[in-house]
Design an enzyme around this catalytic site. Structure first.
Site, PDB file in Angstrom:
ATOM      1  N   GLU A  42       0.865  -1.194   0.000  1.00 57.81           N
ATOM      2  CA  GLU A  42       0.000   0.000   0.000  1.00 57.81           C
ATOM      3  C   GLU A  42       0.893   1.234   0.000  1.00 57.81           C
ATOM      4  OE1 GLU A  42      -3.367   1.113  -0.130  1.00 57.81           O
ATOM      5  OE2 GLU A  42      -2.197   2.965  -0.076  1.00 57.81           O
ATOM      6  N   CYS A  64     -11.802   4.766   0.829  1.00 60.70           N
ATOM      7  CA  CYS A  64     -12.947   4.693   1.742  1.00 60.70           C
ATOM      8  C   CYS A  64     -12.627   5.333   3.099  1.00 60.70           C
ATOM      9  CB  CYS A  64     -13.348   3.235   1.923  1.00 60.70           C
ATOM     10  SG  CYS A  64     -14.691   3.025   3.078  1.00 60.70           S
ATOM     11  N   LYS A  79     -18.550  11.243   5.886  1.00 64.23           N
ATOM     12  CA  LYS A  79     -19.656  11.016   6.838  1.00 64.23           C
ATOM     13  C   LYS A  79     -19.358  11.659   8.189  1.00 64.23           C
ATOM     14  CE  LYS A  79     -20.736   9.490   3.532  1.00 64.23           C
ATOM     15  NZ  LYS A  79     -20.246   8.990   2.246  1.00 64.23           N
ATOM     16  N   GLY A  91     -21.431  18.125 -11.297  1.00 63.87           N
ATOM     17  CA  GLY A  91     -21.843  16.732 -11.164  1.00 63.87           C
ATOM     18  C   GLY A  91     -22.771  16.553  -9.976  1.00 63.87           C
ATOM     19  N   GLY A 108     -17.109  11.734 -11.790  1.00 60.57           N
ATOM     20  CA  GLY A 108     -16.891  10.303 -11.978  1.00 60.57           C
ATOM     21  C   GLY A 108     -15.491   9.888 -11.585  1.00 60.57           C
ATOM     22  N   ARG A 109     -15.251   8.593 -11.679  1.00 62.81           N
ATOM     23  CA  ARG A 109     -13.955   8.054 -11.259  1.00 62.81           C
ATOM     24  C   ARG A 109     -13.439   7.100 -12.330  1.00 62.81           C
ATOM     25  NH1 ARG A 109     -12.674   9.547  -6.130  1.00 62.81           N
ATOM     26  NH2 ARG A 109     -11.280   7.772  -5.829  1.00 62.81           N
ATOM     27  N   ASP A 112     -13.021  -1.027  -6.887  1.00 60.79           N
ATOM     28  CA  ASP A 112     -13.295   0.011  -7.888  1.00 60.79           C
ATOM     29  C   ASP A 112     -12.557  -0.238  -9.199  1.00 60.79           C
ATOM     30  OD1 ASP A 112     -14.769   1.267  -5.928  1.00 60.79           O
ATOM     31  OD2 ASP A 112     -13.745   3.190  -6.080  1.00 60.79           O
ATOM     32  N   HIS A 133     -43.174  -0.798  16.929  1.00 61.74           N
ATOM     33  CA  HIS A 133     -43.799   0.521  16.858  1.00 61.74           C
ATOM     34  C   HIS A 133     -43.379   1.355  18.064  1.00 61.74           C
ATOM     35  CE1 HIS A 133     -46.780   3.561  16.003  1.00 61.74           C
ATOM     36  NE2 HIS A 133     -47.135   3.527  17.285  1.00 61.74           N
TER      37      HIS A 133
HETATM   38  P1  FAD Z   1      -9.506   2.102  -2.720  1.00 64.14           P
HETATM   39  O1  FAD Z   1     -10.281   2.358  -1.490  1.00 64.14           O
HETATM   40  O2  FAD Z   1      -9.454   3.112  -3.774  1.00 64.14           O
HETATM   41  O3  FAD Z   1      -8.051   1.668  -2.285  1.00 64.14           O
HETATM   42  C1  FAD Z   1      -7.049   1.424  -3.206  1.00 64.14           C
HETATM   43  C2  FAD Z   1      -5.731   1.556  -2.507  1.00 64.14           C
HETATM   44  O4  FAD Z   1      -4.707   1.129  -3.401  1.00 64.14           O
HETATM   45  C3  FAD Z   1      -5.397   3.010  -2.148  1.00 64.14           C
HETATM   46  O5  FAD Z   1      -5.105   3.065  -0.763  1.00 64.14           O
HETATM   47  C4  FAD Z   1      -4.153   3.331  -2.983  1.00 64.14           C
HETATM   48  O6  FAD Z   1      -3.235   4.155  -2.299  1.00 64.14           O
HETATM   49  C5  FAD Z   1      -3.564   1.954  -3.225  1.00 64.14           C
HETATM   50  N1  FAD Z   1      -2.784   1.845  -4.450  1.00 64.14           N
HETATM   51  C6  FAD Z   1      -3.154   2.205  -5.700  1.00 64.14           C
HETATM   52  N2  FAD Z   1      -2.195   1.901  -6.589  1.00 64.14           N
HETATM   53  C7  FAD Z   1      -1.188   1.319  -5.885  1.00 64.14           C
HETATM   54  C8  FAD Z   1       0.054   0.776  -6.242  1.00 64.14           C
HETATM   55  N3  FAD Z   1       0.458   0.721  -7.510  1.00 64.14           N
HETATM   56  N4  FAD Z   1       0.840   0.285  -5.261  1.00 64.14           N
HETATM   57  C9  FAD Z   1       0.454   0.304  -3.960  1.00 64.14           C
HETATM   58  N5  FAD Z   1      -0.742   0.799  -3.564  1.00 64.14           N
HETATM   59  C10 FAD Z   1      -1.564   1.286  -4.514  1.00 64.14           C
HETATM   60  N6  FAD Z   1     -18.536   3.985  -0.932  1.00 64.14           N
HETATM   61  C11 FAD Z   1     -19.487   3.505  -0.108  1.00 64.14           C
HETATM   62  O7  FAD Z   1     -19.770   2.308  -0.143  1.00 64.14           O
HETATM   63  N7  FAD Z   1     -20.139   4.336   0.764  1.00 64.14           N
HETATM   64  C12 FAD Z   1     -19.878   5.656   0.833  1.00 64.14           C
HETATM   65  O8  FAD Z   1     -20.489   6.372   1.629  1.00 64.14           O
HETATM   66  C13 FAD Z   1     -18.873   6.186  -0.023  1.00 64.14           C
HETATM   67  N8  FAD Z   1     -18.566   7.505   0.010  1.00 64.14           N
HETATM   68  C14 FAD Z   1     -17.593   7.980  -0.813  1.00 64.14           C
HETATM   69  C15 FAD Z   1     -17.315   9.336  -0.779  1.00 64.14           C
HETATM   70  C16 FAD Z   1     -16.342   9.863  -1.609  1.00 64.14           C
HETATM   71  C17 FAD Z   1     -16.034  11.329  -1.553  1.00 64.14           C
HETATM   72  C18 FAD Z   1     -15.622   9.000  -2.482  1.00 64.14           C
HETATM   73  C19 FAD Z   1     -14.547   9.529  -3.364  1.00 64.14           C
HETATM   74  C20 FAD Z   1     -15.908   7.634  -2.528  1.00 64.14           C
HETATM   75  C21 FAD Z   1     -16.900   7.123  -1.702  1.00 64.14           C
HETATM   76  N9  FAD Z   1     -17.229   5.773  -1.725  1.00 64.14           N
HETATM   77  C22 FAD Z   1     -18.210   5.295  -0.911  1.00 64.14           C
HETATM   78  C23 FAD Z   1     -16.553   4.828  -2.630  1.00 64.14           C
HETATM   79  C24 FAD Z   1     -15.503   3.993  -1.885  1.00 64.14           C
HETATM   80  O9  FAD Z   1     -14.573   4.869  -1.266  1.00 64.14           O
HETATM   81  C25 FAD Z   1     -14.796   3.071  -2.863  1.00 64.14           C
HETATM   82  O10 FAD Z   1     -15.757   2.291  -3.552  1.00 64.14           O
HETATM   83  C26 FAD Z   1     -13.854   2.128  -2.147  1.00 64.14           C
HETATM   84  O11 FAD Z   1     -12.876   2.844  -1.417  1.00 64.14           O
HETATM   85  C27 FAD Z   1     -13.145   1.210  -3.154  1.00 64.14           C
HETATM   86  O12 FAD Z   1     -12.305   0.336  -2.465  1.00 64.14           O
HETATM   87  P2  FAD Z   1     -11.079  -0.370  -3.197  1.00 64.14           P
HETATM   88  O13 FAD Z   1     -10.521  -1.336  -2.209  1.00 64.14           O
HETATM   89  O14 FAD Z   1     -11.477  -0.847  -4.517  1.00 64.14           O
HETATM   90  O15 FAD Z   1     -10.013   0.779  -3.489  1.00 64.14           O
END
Ligand code: FAD
Length: 482
Positions: A33, A41, A50, A195, A283-284, A324, A456
C-alpha cells in the site's frame, strides 16, 4: 518460489479484507500500500465525508432546536474542529486496519507496486501525499525501488481516482476534486459543484449546511441520475427548499480566473457563475497508472477498468482484481465482498459474486438509499411493474423525530409480487435499506414484508406500510382512488 501465497496490491476495503480472509485461511499474505491503509474509503471517501456530514447534521439540528422546546443561544461552529474531528476518526480507523492486518499475520509493505513479472512486483518508495485545495490527494510519483515481492497469486485492489473535467480552466487554483475538498481550511463563500451524483450531492449538502452558497451543475435532467427518477426529483425539490441552486440539463463549458473564478454553464440553464471554489465530481477512473498491467498480461475492458469474471479472475493466470478497479459498482461494501470472494476462490473454496442485490446510500440531507431496480430499469427489463410509495410524514416515529420529509417506494412484479427494488429518501434511509436488501436476497414478496411484525413506533415500519400500500391495503394513508 514465490515469497507469499498471496500478494495484494492496494490496502483499501477490497484489499485489506481479502488479505485478512486469506490469512485466516492459513496462507501467507502481503499487502503493498502506498499510503495509509484503508484506501479511499477510510482516507478520502466514505468515512471522512460522513464524519463531516455528521457535524453538519448536528449544526442543522441545533439550529432547529427551538422547534423542540430547546433554546441554544449564540450558535457558532468552528470548521477547524470539524476537520480535526474527521481526522481523528480517520486515524483511529486506519490505525485499526493496520492492527487488524498485523494481528492476522499479514505483512504490510509501504510503497508503490509495479509489475515486473506475471506475479512479481517491484515496490518503489513514494513521496508524502500532497494535500491542498487543488491537490490530487495521492502520494507523489514513485521514485526509488525498495524491494521485489512475489505471490503465488496476486490480487489487484488499486481502486479508482477522480476523473478530471476536460474543459479550459479545469487546472486553475480553486478547481478541486473531492480529495481536494478535504484540504479546504475554510468554508467557501460560493461553491459550484460539477456533477450531481453521490459525491457531488454529499458535498453540496455539507457546504450548504455550513453556509456556502451552493450551485450544482448536472448534465442529466435530475440529481442522482442512477437513482429512481422519483428520488432524484424529490432530492431536487428538497435542495431547492434549502437554498441550493440546481442547474440540470446543463454543463460547465469553461472556467476562467478573474477576481474570482468565472464558470461558464451551457445547456438548458446557461449562465455565468462566480465562485470561490469549483468542486469537480464527474466520476472516477481506474487507478492503474504506473502499474505495468501489460507485463502481467492483465486486460482491461472497453471503459478501461480491469476485466474480471464472476470469480474475480483477470485475463492473466493467478491474477485477480477486486473493488473500484473492476468498475462493477464503485462502493466500499462491493469491494470488500469481492475481496472475500476472491480470497475464497484462491483458497480453493466454491465462491462467486452476484451483483443483483447491492444496497447503496447517499448521505445527503435528506438521505437516500436504494437496492435493486429502479421503476424505469424494471420496465426496461420487461417486468410488468407495480409500485407504491409511503411517506415518512405518516409515521409517528418520524413525527416525533421532527423529520418527516421523504418516502419509501417499492417496485414489485405485478404477477408474483416479488420485490424488484426499494428506494428511500428520508431519515435514516441508509439504515432502513438493509431490510430491503435482506427481503430481496431472500426473494421475499410484498405480503411477506407486509406480514412481518415491525416494532412501533419506528422508522422501520415504513417497509411494512409501503408493502401494504403496494398490496392495495394501506392502513395509515388513504387508499388510492379506484
Ligand atoms: P480504494 O479504497 O481506492 O483503495 C485502493 C488503494 O490502493 C489506495 O489506498 C491506494 O493508495 C492503493 N494503491 C493504488 N495503486 C497502488 C500501487 N500501484 N501500489 C500500492 N498501492 C496502490 N462507498 C461507499 O460504499 N459508501 C460511501 O459512503 C462512499 N462515500 C464515498 C465518498 C467519496 C467522496 C468517495 C470519493 C468515494 C466514496 N465511496 C463510498 C466509494 C468507496 O470509497 C470506494 O468504492 C472504495 O474505497 C473502493 O475500495 P477499493 O478497495 O477498490 O479501493
Amino acid at each position: 518460489m514465490p515469497e507469499f501465497d498471496l500478494l495484494v496490491i492496494g490496502g483499501g476495503p477490497g484489499g485489506y479484507v481479502a488479505a485478512i480472509r486469506m490469512a485466516q485461511r492459513g496462507l501467507s499474505v502481503a499487502v503493498v500500500e502506498k499510503e495509509r491503509p484503508g484506501g479511499v474509503c477510510l482516507n478520502w471517501g466514505c468515512i471522512p465525508t460522513k464524519a463531516m456530514l455528521r457535524s453538519a447534521e448536528v449544526l442543522e439540528t441545533v439550529r432547529a432546536a427551538a422547534d423542540y422546546g430547546v433554546f441554544a443561544e449564540n450558535l457558532t461552529f468552528d470548521y477547524a474542529t470539524v476537520l480535526q474531528r474527521k481526522e481523528s476518526i480517520v486515524k483511529e480507523l486506519t490505525d485499526g486496519v493496520a492492527s487488524l492486518l498485523a494481528a492476522n499475520g499479514v505483512t504490510t509493505i509501504t510503497g508503490h507496486a509495479r509489475f515486473i513479472g506475471p506475479t512479481t512486483v517491484e515496490v518503489h518508495e513514494v513521496g508524502p501525499a500532497p494535500l491542498g485545495p487543488g491537490g490530487p490527494g495521492y502520494a507523489a510519483p514513485p521514485t526509488t525501488p525498495i524491494r521485489r515481492v512475489s505471490g503465488r497469486d496476486v490480487i489487484i485492489a488499486t481502486g479508482s481516482v477522480p476523473v478530471h473535467l476536460p474543459v479550459p480552466g479545469a487546472d486553475l487554483p480553486g478547481v478541486i476534486t473531492s480529495d481536494g475538498a478535504f484540504g479546504l481550511t475554510e468554508v467557501p463563500g460560493r461553491i459550484v459543484i460539477v456533477g450531481g451524483s453521490a459525491v457531488g450531492v454529499e458535498w453540496a449538502s455539507l457546504f450548504a449546511a455550513f453556509g456556502s452558497e451552493v450551485t450544482i451543475v448536472e448534465t442529466q435532467n435530475r440529481l442522482v441520475p442512477a437513482e429512481d427518477s422519483d428520488i432524484g426529483a424529490a432530492l431536487g425539490r428538497s435542495f431547492a427548499k434549502r437554498g441550493i441552486t440546481v442547474l440540470t440539463g446543463s454543463m460547465v463549458a469553461a472556467i476562467a480566473e478573474a477576481d474570482t473564478l468565472r464558470v461558464t454553464v451551457e445547456g438548458a440553464q446557461a449562465r455565468e457563475l462566480a465562485a470561490d471554489v469549483v468542486l469537480v465530481g464527474v466520476g472516477r477512473r481506474p487507478n492503474i497508472a504506473d502499474l505495468a498491467l501489460d507485463i502481467a498480461g492483465v486486460a482491461t475492458d472497453a471503459r478501461g477498468f480491469i476485466a474480471v469474471d464472476e470469480k474475480l479472475r483477470t485475463s492473466a493466470e493467478n491474477v485477480y482484481a477486486i473493488g473500484d478497479v473492476t468498475g462493477k459498482a464503485l462502493l466500499a461494501h462491493v469491494a470488500s465482498h469481492q475481496g472475500l470472494t476472491a480470497a475464497d476462490v484462491i483458497a480453493g473454496h466454491e465462491a462467486h459474486i452476484d451483483y443483483t442485490v447491492i444496497p447503496a446510500a447517499t448521505f445527503t440531507h435528506p438521505e437516500i438509499a436504494s437496492v435493486g431496480l429502479t421503476e424505469d430499469a424494471a420496465r426496461a427489463a420487461g417486468h410488468d411493474v407495480l409500485t407504491a410509495r409511503f411517506p415518512f410524514a405518516a409515521l409517528g416515529r418520524a413525527k416525533s423525530f421532527g423529520d418527516t420529509e421523504g418516502f419509501m417506494k417499492i417496485v414489485a412484479g405485478q404477477k408474483h409480487q416479488e420485490i424488484l427494488g426499494v428506494h428511500i429518501i428520508g431519515p435514516s434511509a441508509s439504515e432502513l435499506i438493509a431490510e430491503g436488501a435482506l427481503a430481496m436476497s431472500m426473494e421475499a414478496t410484498l405480503d411477506e414484508l407486509a406480514d412481518t411484525i415491525h416494532a412501533h413506533p419506528t422508522l422501520g415500519e415504513i417497509g411494512m406500510e409501503t408493502a401494504l400500500a403496494a398490496l392495495g391495503l394501506p392502513v395509515h394513508i388513504a387508499p388510492r382512488k379506484r
